[in-house]
Design an enzyme around this catalytic site. Sequence first.
Site, PDB file in Angstrom:
ATOM      1  N   LYS A 101       0.851  -1.207   0.000  1.00  0.00           N
ATOM      2  CA  LYS A 101       0.000   0.000   0.000  1.00  0.00           C
ATOM      3  C   LYS A 101       0.881   1.249   0.000  1.00  0.00           C
ATOM      4  CE  LYS A 101      -3.900  -2.284   2.127  1.00  0.00           C
ATOM      5  NZ  LYS A 101      -4.491  -2.809   3.357  1.00  0.00           N
TER       6      LYS A 101
ATOM      7  N   GLN B  85      -4.837  -1.386   9.554  1.00  0.00           N
ATOM      8  CA  GLN B  85      -4.727  -2.730   8.991  1.00  0.00           C
ATOM      9  C   GLN B  85      -5.307  -3.760   9.967  1.00  0.00           C
ATOM     10  OE1 GLN B  85      -3.427  -3.504   5.803  1.00  0.00           O
ATOM     11  NE2 GLN B  85      -4.302  -5.480   6.298  1.00  0.00           N
TER      12      GLN B  85
ATOM     13  N   ASP C   6     -11.524   2.809   3.843  1.00  0.00           N
ATOM     14  CA  ASP C   6     -11.849   1.378   3.775  1.00  0.00           C
ATOM     15  C   ASP C   6     -13.364   1.155   3.731  1.00  0.00           C
ATOM     16  OD1 ASP C   6      -9.877  -0.521   3.534  1.00  0.00           O
ATOM     17  OD2 ASP C   6      -9.406  -0.598   5.677  1.00  0.00           O
TER      18      ASP C   6
END
Length: 298
Positions: free
Chosen positions: A54, A98, A121
């Site tokens: 990422k 994460q 997200d």
Amino acid sequence: MAAERIDGKAFAEKLRERVGAQAAEFEAVAGRKAGLAVVLVGEDPASQVYVRSKHKATLAAHMESFEHRLPADTSQADLLALVEKLNTDNAVDGILVQLPLPDHVDEQAVIAAISPDKDVDGFHVTNAGRLAVGQSGFVPCTPLGCMMLLTDRLGDLSGMEAVVIGRSNIVGKPMAQLLLDANATVTIAHSRTRDLPGVVRRADIVVAAVGRAEIVKGDWLKPNATVIDVGINRLAPVEGEAKGRLVGDVDFAGAEGVAAAITPVPGGVGPMTIAVLLRNTLVAAYRNAGMDPPENSL
Ligand code: NAD
């Protein structure tokens, strides 16, 4: 005739290039780069790989990447304090924590602490609610990526029969809602579904997000169905292999002779997730700067 392979890798590369060009335009008008903060707690090897890719992809897309690596014993209070700091940092447009988090941390509490306007997200209940009622917010990256592949291939999905296998908050449920928004007739199948083959057989569109290697067989499919395989499963290594093969939730060899098109694993849905994360971050940057995101950023 063998099904067409839907090349998610190529699609994702083009999306990343487009987002990168638009991110440069954003910098020109906003006077700063779009920024994505990624928080990693602990040493989970798979998470480390994701976070590294990422970071690289964010820089390559002309955005700022802020990495926060915290030790596995970080307290929930310290993690929440970091999220709060990122919420108020004007250089940060998107925040991604994460998952999975260590057991002593309440994941839902951490997700709830992220500002919905920086929740790239799309996991915050506010964004889940916005998706449910048709307001613009942030949609989880993987199902949004699947939707892009589907509309690119099929155009108008109106009236099509779609079956989503799996009902997770991250993939199955938002996928079903996106398909419903696109006027498909949607069925969500899950672990308690009776006669899964029968349900799958009526689908023009099958999205498999189960996490069980090759559970969907070729002879379950309606001829000419379009199949999106979200699953990533590693088989046990056979002799001569250091690592087992990666396979999806669909028996690819069996499906290839029946479906019109199918995403391979790897190289199908997987590469779309990061590309869409970058797209969501760019959209967040425009909104946070009080501007409309470019029309074609989808
Ligand atoms: P999950 O474990 O949260 O959900 C799995 C779902 O499958 C559940 O809703 C369950 O009801 C259903 N299910 C389980 N067994 C079943 C059965 N026998 N028949 C029918 N349904 C069954 O998983 P998830 O997070 O939604 O992920 C699903 C898969 O997608 C995993 O393989 C994961 O690795 C993969 N994934 C890939 C990406 C990507 O970027 N490509 C992103 C997220 C998840």
